[in-house]
Design a protein around this motif. Sequence first.
Motif, PDB file in Angstrom:
ATOM      1  N   TRP A 191       3.357  10.670  47.553  1.00 53.12           N
ATOM      2  CA  TRP A 191       4.265  10.278  48.618  1.00 53.12           C
ATOM      3  C   TRP A 191       5.705  10.212  48.105  1.00 53.12           C
ATOM      4  O   TRP A 191       6.629  10.683  48.760  1.00 53.12           O
ATOM      5  N   ALA A 192       5.897   9.637  46.912  1.00 49.04           N
ATOM      6  CA  ALA A 192       7.243   9.527  46.353  1.00 49.04           C
ATOM      7  C   ALA A 192       7.799  10.912  46.018  1.00 49.04           C
ATOM      8  O   ALA A 192       8.983  11.179  46.230  1.00 49.04           O
ATOM      9  N   GLY A 193       6.938  11.811  45.509  1.00 50.17           N
ATOM     10  CA  GLY A 193       7.383  13.172  45.236  1.00 50.17           C
ATOM     11  C   GLY A 193       7.793  13.901  46.501  1.00 50.17           C
ATOM     12  O   GLY A 193       8.799  14.614  46.531  1.00 50.17           O
ATOM     13  N   GLU A 194       7.005  13.720  47.550  1.00 52.09           N
ATOM     14  CA  GLU A 194       7.354  14.337  48.833  1.00 52.09           C
ATOM     15  C   GLU A 194       8.648  13.752  49.383  1.00 52.09           C
ATOM     16  O   GLU A 194       9.482  14.473  49.931  1.00 52.09           O
ATOM     17  N   LEU A 195       8.828  12.456  49.197  1.00 52.58           N
ATOM     18  CA  LEU A 195      10.044  11.794  49.669  1.00 52.58           C
ATOM     19  C   LEU A 195      11.267  12.302  48.909  1.00 52.58           C
ATOM     20  O   LEU A 195      12.319  12.563  49.500  1.00 52.58           O
ATOM     21  N   GLU A 196      11.144  12.496  47.588  1.00 54.18           N
ATOM     22  CA  GLU A 196      12.262  13.002  46.796  1.00 54.18           C
ATOM     23  C   GLU A 196      12.575  14.457  47.134  1.00 54.18           C
ATOM     24  O   GLU A 196      13.730  14.863  47.150  1.00 54.18           O
ATOM     25  N   ARG A 197      11.530  15.264  47.409  1.00 56.12           N
ATOM     26  CA  ARG A 197      11.771  16.663  47.798  1.00 56.12           C
ATOM     27  C   ARG A 197      12.522  16.746  49.119  1.00 56.12           C
ATOM     28  O   ARG A 197      13.319  17.648  49.336  1.00 56.12           O
ATOM     29  N   ASP A 198      12.265  15.794  50.013  1.00 57.27           N
ATOM     30  CA  ASP A 198      12.946  15.783  51.303  1.00 57.27           C
ATOM     31  C   ASP A 198      14.350  15.207  51.210  1.00 57.27           C
ATOM     32  O   ASP A 198      15.081  15.190  52.190  1.00 57.27           O
ATOM     33  N   GLY A 199      14.741  14.704  50.050  1.00 57.17           N
ATOM     34  CA  GLY A 199      16.098  14.197  49.853  1.00 57.17           C
ATOM     35  C   GLY A 199      16.221  12.695  49.898  1.00 57.17           C
ATOM     36  O   GLY A 199      17.313  12.166  49.777  1.00 57.17           O
ATOM     37  N   GLY A 200      15.117  11.975  50.064  1.00 53.28           N
ATOM     38  CA  GLY A 200      15.167  10.507  50.098  1.00 53.28           C
ATOM     39  C   GLY A 200      15.122   9.924  48.703  1.00 53.28           C
ATOM     40  O   GLY A 200      14.834  10.611  47.718  1.00 53.28           O
ATOM     41  N   ALA A 201      15.411   8.661  48.615  1.00 59.89           N
ATOM     42  CA  ALA A 201      15.376   7.967  47.327  1.00 59.89           C
ATOM     43  C   ALA A 201      13.954   7.503  47.045  1.00 59.89           C
ATOM     44  O   ALA A 201      13.226   7.123  47.950  1.00 59.89           O
ATOM     45  N   ASN A 202      13.571   7.528  45.778  1.00 62.26           N
ATOM     46  CA  ASN A 202      12.239   7.068  45.389  1.00 62.26           C
ATOM     47  C   ASN A 202      12.244   5.547  45.350  1.00 62.26           C
ATOM     48  O   ASN A 202      12.950   4.938  44.552  1.00 62.26           O
TER      49      ASN A 202
END
Length: 118
Positions: A73-84
């Motif tokens: 989930w965190a990897g997907e969030l970082e790929r989308d440009g969000g902060a981990n």
Amino acid sequence: MSVLSRLLVLVGLLSLFHAAYSAHEFSVLSTKYHKNAPLPLDIKLETLVSVFLACLGLVWGSEPLKPVGWNEWAGELERDGGANPFKSLEERVNFVDIRAQRREFATWARQQGPASTR
């Protein structure tokens, strides 16, 4: 939520209210005339079908599921440009080794010599 899913939820809830009202009416009438009469099959089926329709509408209208593993989930969030959100946990200081710090302090104290009085 799509129009079809909202319609299914609406029909399911209205049908559920109707089934509850029918069960209430039956219980009122059965206490007057027939003691301990079982609930009719059509009310039971209407209740089950209405709950199924409401649940089906809610499932169809829900968003896609997110990954279960936090690292995915965190990897997907970082790929989308969000902060981990777990970045602070990944970069935290390790546990303190008290014995190593005691050895370092003892070595430092020996190098300083005897304590001077003021």
